[in-house]
Design a protein around this motif. Structure first.
Motif, PDB file in Angstrom:
ATOM      1  N   SER A   1      -0.704   7.488  -5.982  1.00 11.56           N
ATOM      2  CA  SER A   1      -1.867   8.695  -5.304  1.00 11.56           C
ATOM      3  C   SER A   1      -2.032  10.381  -6.137  1.00 11.56           C
ATOM      4  CB  SER A   1      -2.119   8.245  -4.407  1.00 11.56           C
ATOM      5  OG  SER A   1      -2.325   9.780  -3.341  1.00 11.56           O
TER       6      SER A   1
ATOM      7  N   ASP B   1       0.682  -1.516   0.001  1.00  8.65           N
ATOM      8  CA  ASP B   1       0.173   0.278  -0.028  1.00  8.65           C
ATOM      9  C   ASP B   1       1.003   1.437  -0.469  1.00  8.65           C
ATOM     10  OD1 ASP B   1      -2.565  -0.867   0.033  1.00  8.65           O
ATOM     11  OD2 ASP B   1      -3.469  -0.740   2.224  1.00  8.65           O
ATOM     12  N   LYS B   2       2.277   1.222   0.384  1.00  3.73           N
ATOM     13  CA  LYS B   2       2.731   2.553   0.613  1.00  3.73           C
ATOM     14  C   LYS B   2       3.385   2.348  -0.197  1.00  3.73           C
ATOM     15  CE  LYS B   2       4.290   1.844   5.401  1.00  3.73           C
ATOM     16  NZ  LYS B   2       5.194   1.580   6.797  1.00  3.73           N
TER      17      LYS B   2
ATOM     18  N   GLY C   1       0.629  11.579  -3.882  1.00  4.29           N
ATOM     19  CA  GLY C   1       2.468  10.615  -3.985  1.00  4.29           C
ATOM     20  C   GLY C   1       2.712  11.266  -4.966  1.00  4.29           C
TER      21      GLY C   1
ATOM     22  N   THR D   1       0.417   3.995  -3.284  1.00  2.00           N
ATOM     23  CA  THR D   1       0.136   5.345  -3.057  1.00  2.00           C
ATOM     24  C   THR D   1       1.040   5.988  -3.289  1.00  2.00           C
ATOM     25  OG1 THR D   1      -0.508   5.364  -0.396  1.00  2.00           O
ATOM     26  CG2 THR D   1      -0.443   6.882  -0.922  1.00  2.00           C
TER      27      THR D   1
END
Length: 392
Positions: free
Chosen positions: A365, A357-358, A369, A361
């Motif tokens: 994102s 997920d990191k 991001g 993002t």
């Protein structure tokens, strides 16, 4: 002084600077090349500029100079290359080589990037510009402020370009890291090699393999078209390639009922699976038969974990293997539900999701991001470029 402060100070100087206007044909040599696409060589030493944004290679060159390259057809007014040194040129692409000492070629390049398309459009009222002719180029008006001003403008715009390129390179690196970690963390059958399984014996022995159909199903729910808009209607056309999510829809059905999706459902473009169109829903909306809506039915599967498994290259390869049709292959809904899913314990799934997920993002994102940072930098660059080159 930071770059924005320098830009603002220079904008003030430009407002009072003397500017002479001349047609491009008086300040530059304009011509075309003599090569065609058959002269392309993949391992050629020299850049070969053609009629598109792509730069090919050639083993021979025609020019050794600094020039602005403009395709004569396709992407009219949108595509410019800045050539320095030896290069080959297509017979339908133009070269613009500055011949006067008080005009910076790089300044001209930046100015044409801003103003040339508007000029072409103004000359093509009531018609579509499908090609550029030499007289058009020769008559294009060029502002010539003092050379010192030109050089300062170039320095600032070069810096903005450099900053954007640095962010783009960082984004490309992070995307490669994302792919690596996704492959690594989801390698429960040790297909990558390198002894990964040996270091994860406890992790691997707790993994259960199930088919997608055992843990999920296709959405059976319907949603009325009056509840859909450009934000929550998803067609195959507004799903982005290569796992990039989705964009706003350019079309929203005005009647009938669509397949409903809800938060955490996984939407997959089922036409040309090799395009890798996939998105995990963050709202409720609707879609059509060209997009599959997969909904988890097993509480032992984390929705975000399943998304990562289905966003993996192995799934898209499986989908293509069972797809039907040559020109427009379509994935097999039956075969897709037979795809094998590795299911570790929920805590393990959550750890995998937290890591991926990191990266997701950071690389995708648009609100926080690197894409967000790049969009802001690009908007800032375009603003100052317009201001610095506004001589009219």
């Amino acid at each position: 002084m930071d770059i924005q402060s320098k830009a603002k100070k220079l904008i003030e100087m430009i407002q009072t600077a003397p500017v002479e206007w001349k047609p491009l044909g008086e300040v530059a040599e304009i011509g075309t090349g003599s090569s065609n696409r058959q002269d392309e060589e993949h391992d050629g030493e020299y850049p070969f500029y053609v009629r598109s944004k792509n730069i090919l290679r050639s083993s021979t060159y025609q020019f050794n100079e600094t020039a602005i390259i403009i395709p004569g057809e396709g992407g009219i007014g949108d595509i410019f290359h800045y050539a320095e040194g030896k290069y080959a040129l297509h017979q339908r692409a133009y070269r613009v080589h500055v011949v006067i000492p008080d005009l910076s070629p790089k300044f001209l390049y930046y100015f044409m990037n801003v103003d040339f398309k508007r000029y072409i459009q103004a000359k093509s009222v009531g018609a579509t510009a499908t090609s550029i002719r030499k007289p058009m180029l020769q008559r294009f008006p060029i502002p010539i402020p003092p050379l010192e001003i030109q050089q300062k403008i170039v320095k600032i715009l070069d810096k903005f370009t450099e900053l954007e390129a640095t962010l783009e390179a960082e984004l490309a690196l992070r995307k490669r890291q994302y792919r690596y970690y996704r492959d690594f963390l989801l390698d429960f059958d040790n297909q990558i090699g390198g002894g990964i399984a040996d270091g994860y014996q406890c992790r691997l022995k707790d993994v259960v393999w199930k088919t997608l159909g055992e843990v999920a199903e296709y959405s059976k729910n319907r949603i009325c078209s009056d509840k859909l808009n450009e934000h929550n209607y998803v067609g195959v056309d507004n799903l982005l390639q290569n796992r990039e999510g989705k964009k706003l829809s350019g079309y929203v059905p005005s009647e009938g009922k669509m397949t409903e999706y809800i938060v955490n459902d996984i939407l997959i473009g089922n036409i040309r699976p090799y395009l890798k169109k996939i998105w995990q829903a963050d709202c409720t909306g609707g879609t059509n038969g060209d997009v599959l809506v997969i909904r988890i039915t097993d509480e032992k599967v984390n929705p975000k974990y399943l998304y990562q498994v289905l966003a993996d290259d192995k799934f898209f390869a499986f989908n293509m293997k069972h797809a039907k049709g040559a020109k427009m292959p379509r994935g097999s809904k039956t075969a897709i539900m037979q795809y094998k899913i590795p299911i570790p314990p929920l805590p393990e799934q959550e750890k995998i999701v937290a890591i991926l997920d990191k990266f997701d993002t950071l690389t995708h994102s648009v609100s926080e991001g690197l894409p967000h940072e790049i969009a802001l930098r690009r908007k800032q660059y375009e603003y100052y470029r317009e201001q610095l080159l506004a001589f009219r």
